[in-house]
Design a protein around this motif. Structure first.
Motif, short mmCIF file in Angstrom:
data_model
loop_
_atom_site.label_atom_id
_atom_site.label_comp_id
_atom_site.label_asym_id
_atom_site.label_seq_id
_atom_site.Cartn_x
_atom_site.Cartn_y
_atom_site.Cartn_z
N ALA A 41 0.83 -1.20 0.00
CA ALA A 41 0.00 0.00 0.00
C ALA A 41 0.86 1.25 0.00
O ALA A 41 0.48 2.29 -0.51
CB ALA A 41 -0.92 0.00 1.21
N SER A 42 2.04 1.15 0.57
CA SER A 42 2.92 2.31 0.67
C SER A 42 4.37 1.86 0.54
O SER A 42 4.74 0.78 1.01
CB SER A 42 2.71 3.01 2.01
OG SER A 42 3.59 4.08 2.15
N ILE A 43 5.18 2.69 -0.09
CA ILE A 43 6.61 2.45 -0.19
C ILE A 43 7.31 3.67 0.37
O ILE A 43 7.05 4.80 -0.06
CB ILE A 43 7.05 2.21 -1.65
CG1 ILE A 43 6.34 0.96 -2.19
CG2 ILE A 43 8.56 2.07 -1.74
CD1 ILE A 43 6.57 0.72 -3.66
N ILE A 44 8.16 3.45 1.35
CA ILE A 44 8.87 4.55 2.00
C ILE A 44 10.37 4.34 1.82
O ILE A 44 10.88 3.24 2.04
CB ILE A 44 8.55 4.60 3.52
CG1 ILE A 44 7.05 4.79 3.72
CG2 ILE A 44 9.33 5.70 4.20
CD1 ILE A 44 6.62 4.68 5.17
N THR A 45 11.07 5.38 1.41
CA THR A 45 12.52 5.32 1.26
C THR A 45 13.18 5.72 2.58
O THR A 45 12.88 6.77 3.13
CB THR A 45 12.98 6.27 0.14
OG1 THR A 45 12.28 5.94 -1.06
CG2 THR A 45 14.47 6.16 -0.08
N PHE A 105 -6.75 1.86 -3.46
CA PHE A 105 -5.71 0.97 -2.97
C PHE A 105 -4.39 1.70 -2.76
O PHE A 105 -3.64 1.41 -1.83
CB PHE A 105 -5.53 -0.22 -3.91
CG PHE A 105 -6.78 -1.05 -4.01
CD1 PHE A 105 -7.14 -1.90 -2.98
CD2 PHE A 105 -7.61 -0.94 -5.10
CE1 PHE A 105 -8.31 -2.65 -3.04
CE2 PHE A 105 -8.78 -1.69 -5.18
CZ PHE A 105 -9.13 -2.54 -4.15
N GLU A 106 -4.08 2.67 -3.60
CA GLU A 106 -2.85 3.45 -3.43
C GLU A 106 -2.92 4.38 -2.22
O GLU A 106 -1.90 4.80 -1.70
CB GLU A 106 -2.54 4.25 -4.69
CG GLU A 106 -2.09 3.37 -5.84
CD GLU A 106 -1.83 4.15 -7.11
OE1 GLU A 106 -1.92 5.41 -7.09
OE2 GLU A 106 -1.54 3.52 -8.13
N LEU A 107 -4.12 4.69 -1.77
CA LEU A 107 -4.29 5.52 -0.58
C LEU A 107 -4.28 4.70 0.71
O LEU A 107 -4.47 5.23 1.79
CB LEU A 107 -5.61 6.31 -0.66
CG LEU A 107 -5.66 7.41 -1.72
CD1 LEU A 107 -7.06 8.01 -1.77
CD2 LEU A 107 -4.63 8.48 -1.44
N GLY A 108 -4.05 3.40 0.57
CA GLY A 108 -3.96 2.54 1.74
C GLY A 108 -5.16 1.64 1.95
O GLY A 108 -5.24 0.93 2.94
#
Length: 117
Positions: A41-45, A105-108
């Protein structure tokens, strides 16, 4: 003679991270290889992963994902307004933060979230 293990999780992770330039590229890579329900749902660097004193991943030290939209278009009709408000309510977001171009879905969002709502 020491045998090198190429299939280890650490090796795969290092090879993947050395090739990833940004989150959009990673999302495109995963989209080609994973079914929709397995997409994160989310990708964090992160520059580094937070670790506990034992050297394990400190899950509580990880940042919370930001599900806010980067592109926002206002609803044009009453139906679009109702759908955007419903998405925002289910996702726990402000009603004005979800636009007509946003992907649930991209918003979680996920299917279980809708069922529990």
């Amino acid at each position: 003679m020491q045998q090198q293990v190429w299939g280890s999780t650490t090796d795969c992770l290092r090879r993947l991270l050395s090739r990833v330039l940004d989150t959009a590229e990673l999302r495109a890579y995963l989209t080609e290889r994973l079914p929709d329900y397995m997409m994160p749902a989310s990708i964090i660097t992160l520059n580094s992963l937070p670790l506990t004193a034992n050297g394990k991943l400190d899950r509580k030290g990880l940042p919370s994902p930001d599900f806010s939209s980067t592109k926002w278009r206002a609803p044009r009709t009453a139906e679009e307004e109702a759908l955007c408000s419903l998405f925002a309510e289910v996702l726990g977001l402000e009603s004005r933060s979800v636009g007509i171009e946003d992907n649930f879905f991209e918003l979680g969002g996920h299917s279980l979230l809708v069922i529990h709502w």
